[in-house]
Design an enzyme around this catalytic site. Structure first.
Site, PDB file in Angstrom:
ATOM      1  N   GLU A   1      37.680  60.265  18.004  1.00  0.00           N
ATOM      2  CA  GLU A   1      37.757  61.236  16.906  1.00  0.00           C
ATOM      3  C   GLU A   1      37.886  60.520  15.566  1.00  0.00           C
ATOM      4  O   GLU A   1      37.269  60.914  14.569  1.00  0.00           O
ATOM      5  CB  GLU A   1      38.966  62.158  17.087  1.00  0.00           C
ATOM      6  CG  GLU A   1      38.949  62.966  18.367  1.00  0.00           C
ATOM      7  CD  GLU A   1      39.647  62.265  19.524  1.00  0.00           C
ATOM      8  OE1 GLU A   1      39.489  61.034  19.660  1.00  0.00           O
ATOM      9  OE2 GLU A   1      40.326  62.958  20.289  1.00  0.00           O
TER      10      GLU A   1
ATOM     11  N   CYS B   1      44.402  63.346  21.242  1.00  0.00           N
ATOM     12  CA  CYS B   1      45.761  62.933  21.617  1.00  0.00           C
ATOM     13  C   CYS B   1      46.767  63.402  20.577  1.00  0.00           C
ATOM     14  O   CYS B   1      46.443  63.709  19.439  1.00  0.00           O
ATOM     15  CB  CYS B   1      45.838  61.417  21.803  1.00  0.00           C
ATOM     16  SG  CYS B   1      45.696  60.475  20.278  1.00  0.00           S
TER      17      CYS B   1
ATOM     18  N   ALA C   1      33.265  36.863  41.812  1.00  0.00           N
ATOM     19  CA  ALA C   1      32.251  35.902  41.364  1.00  0.00           C
ATOM     20  C   ALA C   1      31.719  35.226  42.617  1.00  0.00           C
ATOM     21  O   ALA C   1      32.458  34.535  43.311  1.00  0.00           O
ATOM     22  CB  ALA C   1      32.867  34.878  40.416  1.00  0.00           C
TER      23      ALA C   1
ATOM     24  N   ALA D   1      33.163  30.222  48.203  1.00  0.00           N
ATOM     25  CA  ALA D   1      33.408  28.784  48.363  1.00  0.00           C
ATOM     26  C   ALA D   1      32.450  28.254  49.426  1.00  0.00           C
ATOM     27  O   ALA D   1      31.858  29.023  50.190  1.00  0.00           O
ATOM     28  CB  ALA D   1      34.860  28.523  48.798  1.00  0.00           C
TER      29      ALA D   1
ATOM     30  N   ARG E   1      39.957  39.182  31.095  1.00  0.00           N
ATOM     31  CA  ARG E   1      41.401  38.899  31.190  1.00  0.00           C
ATOM     32  C   ARG E   1      42.134  39.291  29.913  1.00  0.00           C
ATOM     33  O   ARG E   1      43.279  39.723  29.947  1.00  0.00           O
ATOM     34  CB  ARG E   1      41.634  37.413  31.457  1.00  0.00           C
ATOM     35  CG  ARG E   1      41.358  36.984  32.878  1.00  0.00           C
ATOM     36  CD  ARG E   1      41.695  35.509  33.033  1.00  0.00           C
ATOM     37  NE  ARG E   1      41.488  35.061  34.406  1.00  0.00           N
ATOM     38  CZ  ARG E   1      41.689  33.804  34.803  1.00  0.00           C
ATOM     39  NH1 ARG E   1      42.101  32.887  33.930  1.00  0.00           N
ATOM     40  NH2 ARG E   1      41.484  33.463  36.056  1.00  0.00           N
TER      41      ARG E   1
ATOM     42  N   THR F   1      45.163  32.202  46.967  1.00  0.00           N
ATOM     43  CA  THR F   1      44.370  31.751  45.821  1.00  0.00           C
ATOM     44  C   THR F   1      45.165  30.763  44.977  1.00  0.00           C
ATOM     45  O   THR F   1      44.624  29.763  44.495  1.00  0.00           O
ATOM     46  CB  THR F   1      43.958  32.974  44.970  1.00  0.00           C
ATOM     47  OG1 THR F   1      43.124  33.789  45.771  1.00  0.00           O
ATOM     48  CG2 THR F   1      43.226  32.552  43.710  1.00  0.00           C
TER      49      THR F   1
ATOM     50  N   ARG G   1      41.538  32.517  28.276  1.00  0.00           N
ATOM     51  CA  ARG G   1      41.144  31.441  27.359  1.00  0.00           C
ATOM     52  C   ARG G   1      39.716  31.705  26.912  1.00  0.00           C
ATOM     53  O   ARG G   1      38.778  31.597  27.693  1.00  0.00           O
ATOM     54  CB  ARG G   1      41.232  30.075  28.054  1.00  0.00           C
ATOM     55  CG  ARG G   1      42.616  29.758  28.557  1.00  0.00           C
ATOM     56  CD  ARG G   1      42.694  28.394  29.202  1.00  0.00           C
ATOM     57  NE  ARG G   1      41.804  28.231  30.331  1.00  0.00           N
ATOM     58  CZ  ARG G   1      42.048  28.675  31.566  1.00  0.00           C
ATOM     59  NH1 ARG G   1      43.157  29.325  31.819  1.00  0.00           N
ATOM     60  NH2 ARG G   1      41.182  28.475  32.535  1.00  0.00           N
TER      61      ARG G   1
ATOM     62  N   GLU H   1      41.934  39.456  40.992  1.00  0.00           N
ATOM     63  CA  GLU H   1      41.082  38.261  40.959  1.00  0.00           C
ATOM     64  C   GLU H   1      41.065  37.518  42.286  1.00  0.00           C
ATOM     65  O   GLU H   1      40.778  36.325  42.329  1.00  0.00           O
ATOM     66  CB  GLU H   1      41.529  37.318  39.831  1.00  0.00           C
ATOM     67  CG  GLU H   1      41.087  37.782  38.469  1.00  0.00           C
ATOM     68  CD  GLU H   1      40.676  36.616  37.557  1.00  0.00           C
ATOM     69  OE1 GLU H   1      40.227  35.568  38.053  1.00  0.00           O
ATOM     70  OE2 GLU H   1      40.816  36.790  36.345  1.00  0.00           O
TER      71      GLU H   1
HETATM   72  C1  AOF Z   1      41.895  60.613  22.187  1.00  0.00           C
HETATM   73  N1  AOF Z   1      40.749  59.994  21.861  1.00  0.00           N
HETATM   74  O1  AOF Z   1      39.308  58.322  22.064  1.00  0.00           O
HETATM   75  C2  AOF Z   1      41.175  58.329  23.474  1.00  0.00           C
HETATM   76  C3  AOF Z   1      42.344  59.022  23.866  1.00  0.00           C
HETATM   77  O2  AOF Z   1      47.447  53.731  23.148  1.00  0.00           O
HETATM   78  P1  AOF Z   1      46.450  54.645  22.499  1.00  0.00           P
HETATM   79  O3  AOF Z   1      46.854  55.068  21.131  1.00  0.00           O
HETATM   80  O4  AOF Z   1      45.048  54.102  22.530  1.00  0.00           O
HETATM   81  O5  AOF Z   1      46.465  55.987  23.348  1.00  0.00           O
HETATM   82  C4  AOF Z   1      45.990  56.001  24.653  1.00  0.00           C
HETATM   83  C5  AOF Z   1      46.053  57.390  25.226  1.00  0.00           C
HETATM   84  O6  AOF Z   1      45.378  58.296  24.369  1.00  0.00           O
HETATM   85  C6  AOF Z   1      45.370  57.481  26.579  1.00  0.00           C
HETATM   86  O7  AOF Z   1      46.278  57.328  27.641  1.00  0.00           O
HETATM   87  C7  AOF Z   1      44.789  58.879  26.562  1.00  0.00           C
HETATM   88  O8  AOF Z   1      45.757  59.830  26.937  1.00  0.00           O
HETATM   89  C8  AOF Z   1      44.473  59.061  25.102  1.00  0.00           C
HETATM   90  N2  AOF Z   1      43.136  58.555  24.857  1.00  0.00           N
HETATM   91  N3  AOF Z   1      42.650  60.167  23.206  1.00  0.00           N
HETATM   92  O9  AOF Z   1      42.273  61.577  21.532  1.00  0.00           O
HETATM   93  C9  AOF Z   1      40.355  58.869  22.446  1.00  0.00           C
HETATM   94  N4  AOF Z   1      40.831  57.168  24.078  1.00  0.00           N
HETATM   95 ZN    ZN Z   2      43.559  59.954  19.967  1.00  0.00          ZN
END
Ligand code: AOF
Ligand code: ZN
Length: 372
Positions: free
Chosen positions: A58, A89, A167, A175, A197, A209, A220, A293
């Site tokens: 958003e 969110c 991999a 291996a 990572r 491993t 890295r 991994e």
């Molecule tokens: C949205 N729009 O594009 C996404 C959402 O740690 P943050 O701030 O990135 O929040 C992660 C949480 O926000 C994730 O668990 C999910 O509930 C929401 N993700 N929400 O409005 C987004 N990626």
């Molecule tokens: Zn959000």
């Protein structure tokens, strides 16, 4: 305010938003896409979430809108509709909250497809309504509903999102008969794996491993940026944050092992070989995204329990063969499927993306959803 948009317009906008979302990187956060439409249902701005730690879809769309139109020639925001694949969110996590950003931008209408299953982030729709924004829950879009099924299930089940790295040679070996395993894949693959990572919270390996390879298990990065993790160039790196190093299994590890002595994240040994126990313990520590991994038994244990949410398969153009033990050093062991039908029913994946990495090819797979 103008007429409500017809359902076909919303479905088309969600198709677009889902396609955008798929350019992001799976992991701790869901894939999310957002499209802003004007009163004529023309698309005026778009955005998607690249991955955990980067701006939400958003906010990307609102930024694109602000960039596209000079201050004195901006469409009336009250006449704009934001169509987004996930409920905006309502919390401050790594970023956010989107609900407030939408209110601040003065957007008149928000249409979202999926309710946010994360209790910490939920409630955005109510916040928007309370601020006078028109909000619709458009729950019937199959593509949006399917986009983050695995991520949602992980959230509901209090476990991290699980990425598995393999991999291997053309014949599925990790291996050779003499035990030598360095290196099967080339530099580009190994750089890419280090990038992966750098975006996870924890890396899990078995004691076997650690004893066989003595890995440092740190991220890295020899070259930064320009890594394709999703469908397009994704340059985000949570560079300074080293993943937690997790050893699962009961065999003792010498304190001189690199996993303890080399710089990197904190090291944790969990004396169990049970994947779910490990995942619960990690979720309790706030881990949202783990990378498995290996070795083969650990990887197979996660796959056998249906716990792999995505697979990074680095495939090298090399045939290794085997000594007398045909099964030795296979990348996957002990799945115990007795028939092809059973394999299709329990271990079928679909390719999300494939890209050449020098002489190798990286294939990203996700579990194939059960047929409906
Ligand atoms: C949205 N729009 O594009 C996404 C959402 O740690 P943050 O701030 O990135 O929040 C992660 C949480 O926000 C994730 O668990 C999910 O509930 C929401 N993700 N929400 O409005 C987004 N990626
Ligand atoms: Zn959000």
């Amino acid at each position: 305010m103008g007429q409500p948009l017809p359902a076909t317009v919303i479905d088309n906008a969600l198709n677009y938003a889902v396609a955008l979302a798929k350019q992001g990187t799976r992991g701790a956060n869901p894939l999310v896409g957002a499209v802003i439409l004007d009163a004529d249902a023309s698309t005026v701005a778009t955005g998607y979430h690249r991955g955990a730690g980067t701006p939400h879809a958003e906010v990307e769309a609102l930024n694109a809108l602000a960039t596209k139109f000079p201050d004195n020639d901006r469409p009336n925001p009250a006449e704009l509709t934001m169509v987004v694949t996930l409920e905006p969110c309502n919390h401050v996590g790594r970023t956010g909250p989107c609900s407030q950003a939408i209110i601040d931008a003065g957007i008149g209408t928000v249409i979202y497809a999926v309710i946010d299953p994360d209790p910490a982030a939920a409630g955005g729709a109510d916040t928007l309504r309370a601020a006078g924004v028109t909000v619709h829950h458009h729950s019937t879009h199959a593509g949006a509903n399917a986009l983050n099924e695995r991520w949602s299930a992980a959230k509901r089940n209090h476990r991290p999102f699980v990425s598995v790295k393999i991999a291997q040679s053309l014949d599925g070996k990790i291996a050779a008969a003499d035990g030598s395993s360095q290196w099967i894949t080339g530099d580009r693959s190994r750089d890419h794996a280090h990038h992966v990572r750098s975006i996870v919270d924890a890396i899990v390996v078995g004691t076997g491993t650690v004893l066989a390879d003595d890995p440092a298990l740190s991220a890295r990065l020899r070259t930064r940026g320009n890594y394709t993790l999703g469908g397009e160039q994704n340059t985000h790196v949570l560079a300074d944050q080293q993943p937690l190093r997790v050893i699962m299994g009961e065999r003792p590890i010498e304190t001189t092992a690199k996993i303890f002595t080399e710089p990197g994240g904190e090291t944790l040994q969990l004396n169990t070989r049970e994947p779910r126990t490990v995942l619960t313990a990690l979720a309790d520590r706030g881990v949202e995204h783990v990378l498995i991994e290996g070795g083969a038994h650990i990887t197979s244990a996660f796959l056998a329990e249906g716990l792999a949410d995505e697979i990074y398969l680095y495939q090298a153009p090399l045939l290794i063969g085997s000594g007398t033990d045909q099964a030795a050093h296979n990348s996957i062991r002990s799945l115990n499927n007795q028939s092809l039908q059973q394999a299709w029913d329990t271990q079928a994946y679909q390719i999300e993306d494939a890209q050449p990495l020098g002489p190798d090819i990286l294939i990203r797979l996700v579990p194939k959803p059960p047929a409906t």
